[in-house]
Design a protein around this motif. Structure first.
Motif, PDB file in Angstrom:
ATOM      1  N   ARG A  42     -33.891 -26.423  95.190  1.00  0.00           N
ATOM      2  CA  ARG A  42     -34.344 -25.568  94.084  1.00  0.00           C
ATOM      3  C   ARG A  42     -33.239 -24.571  93.702  1.00  0.00           C
TER       4      ARG A  42
ATOM      5  N   ARG B 164     -30.696 -26.320  91.668  1.00  0.00           N
ATOM      6  CA  ARG B 164     -31.212 -26.529  90.296  1.00  0.00           C
ATOM      7  C   ARG B 164     -31.084 -25.262  89.461  1.00  0.00           C
TER       8      ARG B 164
ATOM      9  N   ASP C  87     -33.683 -28.612  80.424  1.00  0.00           N
ATOM     10  CA  ASP C  87     -34.657 -29.260  81.314  1.00  0.00           C
ATOM     11  C   ASP C  87     -34.081 -30.550  81.902  1.00  0.00           C
ATOM     12  N   GLU C  88     -33.285 -31.254  81.078  1.00  0.00           N
ATOM     13  CA  GLU C  88     -32.679 -32.501  81.548  1.00  0.00           C
ATOM     14  C   GLU C  88     -31.629 -32.223  82.617  1.00  0.00           C
TER      15      GLU C  88
ATOM     16  N   ARG D 166     -31.623 -29.631  84.596  1.00  0.00           N
ATOM     17  CA  ARG D 166     -32.360 -29.179  85.786  1.00  0.00           C
ATOM     18  C   ARG D 166     -32.914 -30.370  86.569  1.00  0.00           C
ATOM     19  N   LEU D 167     -33.497 -31.317  85.845  1.00  0.00           N
ATOM     20  CA  LEU D 167     -34.103 -32.470  86.521  1.00  0.00           C
ATOM     21  C   LEU D 167     -33.038 -33.396  87.120  1.00  0.00           C
TER      22      LEU D 167
ATOM     23  N   GLY E 185     -31.447 -31.799  90.122  1.00  0.00           N
ATOM     24  CA  GLY E 185     -32.438 -31.837  91.203  1.00  0.00           C
ATOM     25  C   GLY E 185     -32.538 -33.214  91.830  1.00  0.00           C
ATOM     26  N   GLU E 186     -32.536 -34.249  90.991  1.00  0.00           N
ATOM     27  CA  GLU E 186     -32.616 -35.627  91.512  1.00  0.00           C
ATOM     28  C   GLU E 186     -31.400 -35.949  92.379  1.00  0.00           C
TER      29      GLU E 186
ATOM     30  N   GLY F 118     -34.461 -42.180  91.652  1.00  0.00           N
ATOM     31  CA  GLY F 118     -33.782 -40.931  91.319  1.00  0.00           C
ATOM     32  C   GLY F 118     -32.552 -41.178  90.469  1.00  0.00           C
TER      33      GLY F 118
ATOM     34  N   VAL G 277     -33.488 -42.105  87.002  1.00  0.00           N
ATOM     35  CA  VAL G 277     -33.896 -40.919  86.232  1.00  0.00           C
ATOM     36  C   VAL G 277     -32.654 -40.173  85.743  1.00  0.00           C
TER      37      VAL G 277
ATOM     38  N   LEU H 100     -31.304 -39.305  81.878  1.00  0.00           N
ATOM     39  CA  LEU H 100     -31.263 -37.915  81.426  1.00  0.00           C
ATOM     40  C   LEU H 100     -29.885 -37.445  80.965  1.00  0.00           C
TER      41      LEU H 100
END
Lengths: 156, 116
Positions: A16, A19, A37-38, A40-41, A44-45, A120, A123, A127
Motif C-alpha cells: 500500500r 502504491r 487509478d491505473e 495505482r492498480l 500495486g499488482e 496480475g 492486469v 492498464l
C-alpha cells in the motif's frame, strides 16, 4: 530526469505504501488525473506479485521500485530477486540474455499453477500503455510507463 | 485505509459489507470471512462493494475462491458495484461474465427472490 527509488521488505503491508508513493509521484510528474487509478492498480499488482514471489523464495531480500520522469513519460520499474524460472521458461526461445517480454504475451503463456501471478501481469498489461517484463533466474523486472506532462503539470 | 467487514442475513441471503482496500495485505481477512460463512451454512452471499476504494487481483482471487466454495453447495456469490474504477478490473479480467453484478443491494435482493 528525476528518479525516486524505494526499497521495501517483502511484506504485504508495504504494498500500500508503494502504491501511495507511486501515485503521489505520478501526480507530481504530470500524469493525467484520469490515469492515476491505473498507475495505482498497476504498481500495486507488480508489487503484490513481487512480495508473493519473495515470500516463497527469498523473504529476507528487499524489493526495489524506481519511479522516473523522463521526456514526457512517467516510468515505473519494479524489480524483485526471486527466480522467475517459470516465467522465463514460459517464454524463452534460446539460451540468451533476458529479453523484454510483452506483458500480454507472457500472461497468456503462463502455466496454470502461476495463474494468479499471470492474472496480475495481465492486469498490468491492460492498464499501462507500455509494459515490458524481463524474467531471469535472478529475478523479475517489470517496467511500465504512462504519458506525463513534460512541465510536470498534468495535461489539460 | 484498512478493510472493514460486516455481514448480516436477510431471508437466506447473507449480505457482506466491505469497506476500504482489498489488496495482498487485507484480502486474507475477506477470505477468512467468506470461508467462515460457507462453513456455517451460508451458501447465498451478496458482497456489497460500494464502499471499496481499491481492489486488485489478490482480491479478485478471494472472490473467485468464495464463488467456487458456494457453488459446491449449489449456492451463489454475487456483487453490488457501480464504481467504474472497481468494475474496470472485472472487465479487464473477464470476470463480469462470472459474477452477477448489481447496481444496488435492493436490486440484487429482488433478483435473488425471483431465483429462489
Amino acid at each position: 530526469m528525476a528518479t525516486v527509488e524505494l526499497t521495501f521488505t517483502a511484506l504485504p503491508a508495504h504494498v500500500r505504501t508503494a502504491r501511495l508513493v507511486a501515485t503521489a509521484i505520478a501526480r507530481r510528474t504530470g500524469v493525467a488525473e484520469a490515469l492515476l487509478d491505473e498507475v495505482r492498480l498497476a504498481v500495486g499488482e507488480a508489487c503484490s506479485r513481487a512480495v508473493e514471489a519473495h515470500r516463497v523464495h527469498c523473504p529476507g531480500e528487499p524489493i526495489r521500485i524506481e519511479l522516473c520522469d523522463d521526456s514526457g513519460r512517467f516510468e515505473v520499474t519494479v524489480t524483485d530477486s526471486a527466480p522467475s524460472d517459470d516465467l522465463e521458461q514460459a517464454y524463452k526461445d534460446e539460451d540468451e540474455l533476458p529479453a523484454a517480454v510483452n506483458g500480454t504475451a507472457l500472461a497468456s503463456l503462463l502455466p496454470a499453477d502461476t495463474l494468479m501471478s499471470g492474472f496480475g501481469i495481465a492486469v498490468i498489461a491492460a492498464l499501462a500503455d507500455d509494459v515490458e517484463v524481463y524474467p531471469s533466474a535472478k529475478g523479475l523486472r517489470i517496467r511500465m510507463s504512462w504519458p506525463a506532462a513534460t512541465t510536470g503539470l498534468a495535461p489539460a | 485505509m484498512d478493510l472493514k467487514l460486516d455481514h448480516h442475513t436477510e431471508d437466506r441471503l447473507t449480505i457482506v459489507e466491505v469497506e476500504g482496500e482489498i489488496d495482498v495485505y487485507t484480502a486474507p481477512r475477506l477470505r477468512e470471512l467468506l470461508i467462515d460463512l460457507v462453513n456455517k451454512g451460508n451458501f447465498h452471499l451478496l458482497v456489497n462493494m460500494e464502499k471499496v476504494d481499491f481492489l486488485d487481483s489478490t482480491g479478485l482471487g478471494v472472490l473467485v475462491g468464495g464463488l467456487k466454495r458456494v457453488r459446491a453447495h449449489d449456492g451463489s456469490l454475487e456483487l453490488v458495484c457501480t464504481q467504474e474504477r472497481i468494475l474496470k478490473i472485472f472487465r479487464i479480467t473477464g470476470l463480469t461474465k462470472v459474477f452477477g453484478i448489481y447496481a444496488s443491494v435492493e436490486e440484487a435482493k429482488e433478483a435473488h427472490g425471483r431465483d429462489k
